[in-house]
Design a protein around this motif. Structure first.
Motif, short mmCIF file in Angstrom:
data_model
loop_
_atom_site.label_atom_id
_atom_site.label_comp_id
_atom_site.label_asym_id
_atom_site.label_seq_id
_atom_site.Cartn_x
_atom_site.Cartn_y
_atom_site.Cartn_z
N ALA A 1 0.84 -1.20 0.00
CA ALA A 1 0.00 0.00 0.00
C ALA A 1 0.87 1.25 0.00
O ALA A 1 0.60 2.21 -0.72
N TYR A 2 1.93 1.24 0.80
CA TYR A 2 2.87 2.37 0.86
C TYR A 2 3.49 2.62 -0.52
O TYR A 2 3.58 3.75 -0.98
N ASP A 3 3.89 1.54 -1.19
CA ASP A 3 4.52 1.68 -2.50
C ASP A 3 3.56 2.24 -3.54
O ASP A 3 3.98 2.92 -4.49
N ARG A 4 2.26 1.95 -3.40
CA ARG A 4 1.28 2.43 -4.37
C ARG A 4 1.14 3.96 -4.33
O ARG A 4 0.61 4.55 -5.27
N MET A 5 1.59 4.57 -3.28
CA MET A 5 1.46 6.03 -3.17
C MET A 5 2.55 6.78 -3.91
O MET A 5 2.56 8.01 -3.93
N GLY A 6 3.45 6.05 -4.54
CA GLY A 6 4.44 6.70 -5.39
C GLY A 6 5.81 6.75 -4.76
O GLY A 6 5.97 6.70 -3.54
N SER A 7 6.82 6.88 -5.62
CA SER A 7 8.21 6.91 -5.16
C SER A 7 8.86 8.26 -5.40
O SER A 7 10.05 8.43 -5.16
N GLU A 8 8.08 9.24 -5.90
CA GLU A 8 8.66 10.53 -6.26
C GLU A 8 8.72 11.50 -5.07
O GLU A 8 9.25 12.60 -5.18
N TRP A 9 8.17 11.08 -3.92
CA TRP A 9 8.16 11.96 -2.75
C TRP A 9 9.50 11.92 -2.03
O TRP A 9 10.20 10.90 -2.02
N ARG A 10 9.85 13.04 -1.38
CA ARG A 10 11.06 13.11 -0.57
C ARG A 10 10.71 13.16 0.91
O ARG A 10 9.66 13.66 1.30
N ASN A 11 11.61 12.66 1.72
CA ASN A 11 11.40 12.61 3.15
C ASN A 11 11.16 14.03 3.68
O ASN A 11 11.93 14.95 3.41
#
Length: 313
Positions: free
Chosen positions: A64-74
């Motif tokens: 579910a976490y991965d479905r929210m995208g990988s383009e975000w930064r901490n």
């Protein structure tokens, strides 16, 4: 809400296996354990590691976490993408018996609520767990009922220890009058139990796909209807589209822009049925030729009308 990059916190690539997740967490947890670490931020780092591990060790939460995208930064301001959970099947393990999982709860268990989330039950249960998923349907299906094939993605761990999504397709009957937020129960389509007859159920939360014309509020439906100035001023009989075919509506004389007219019972055919609200949108014809300009000039001369008469006070 601030985005938390759990992979970065654990020093992992996104393709890391579940064993990699466990190994990295154990290494860093020893390094930052408050009882032995000399780092000034050890306690905060240790809590942060625990939160990241709670999500990434769980195949469902990780998927579910991965479905929210990988383009975000901490630390970046973050909102989940629209319908990020569409077609995502999860067990909802840890909910009280008989309760239905909520996608908001699933989201909260990933961001900011992971440490407080209930732990997954590992004990064998003769009765299979219930599963949950959100599916989007067309508004027209709620008006007429329909039979549809839906595709769901279920988190799994492959032979190399990576979290993957396995697809399955189900034939579903959409009942007439269903509303967004209601659930369809598919008996025996959840997790398997000790015997075929003890499989859990699958609960489908219904949502509507965005419609180019209609907006939905509970059982009520609304749309904007373009009308001419003379239709609004003089009144008219106009064909109005609905999700179940067109109906004739009377525009009362003297109607203004944004006037809201109600077609009783023409909303979603629930019990009781909703209403269809038509918002008038007066559209001016373009003055793009000599005859059109002459018509506007004749109108200017015919009316003693100043729209700003009371504007300046």
């Amino acid at each position: 809400m601030k985005y938390k990059d759990y992979y970065e916190i654990l020093g992992l690539e996104r393709g890391a296996s579940q064993e990699d997740v466990k190994r990295s967490y154990r290494k860093l947890a020893r390094k930052y354990h408050p009882d032995i670490s000399k780092h000034t931020d050890a306690e905060d780092r240790f809590k942060e590691l625990g939160e990241a591990y709670d999500v990434l060790k769980d195949p469902e939460k990780r998927a579910a976490y991965d479905r929210m995208g990988s383009e975000w930064r901490n630390g970046q301001d973050f909102q989940p993408p629209p319908n990020w959970d569409e077609g995502f099947e999860f067990s909802g393990a840890g909910n009280e018996a008989g309760s239905q999982a909520d996608f908001h709860d699933l989201f909260e268990s990933i961001f900011g609520g992971a440490r407080e989330a209930r732990s997954r039950r590992h004990a064998f249960n003769a009765q299979g767990e219930d599963h949950h998923a959100k599916v989007l349907i067309d508004l027209e299906d709620a008006y007429r009922g329909a039979k549809r094939s839906i595709s769901l993605q279920v988190p799994m761990i492959d032979t190399q220890g990576h979290v993957t999504l396995e697809s399955r397709t189900l034939d579903v009957s959409i009942p007439k009058g269903i509303r967004a937020g209601q659930h369809l129960r598919l008996s025996g389509q959840g997790a398997p139990g000790a015997t075929p007859g003890t499989a859990g159920d699958l609960y489908l939360e219904i949502g509507f796909r965005e419609h180019p014309r209609f907006r939905v509020d509970g059982c009520d439906v609304s749309l904007e209807l373009p009308v001419t100035p003379w239709e609004a001023a003089l009144g008219a009989h106009i064909a109005v589209p609905t999700p179940d075919g067109s109906v004739e509506m009377t525009v009362p004389p003297g109607s203004g822009d944004s006037r809201r007219l109600r077609l009783k019972g023409k909303g979603i055919p629930a019990n009781p049925p909703g209403d269809l609200y038509v918002i008038l949108n007066i559209v001016l014809p373009p003055a793009d030729n000599d005859s059109a300009k002459a018509a506007y000039d004749a109108m200017r001369q015919a009316f003693n009308f100043d729209p700003r008469a009371h504007f300046y006070g």
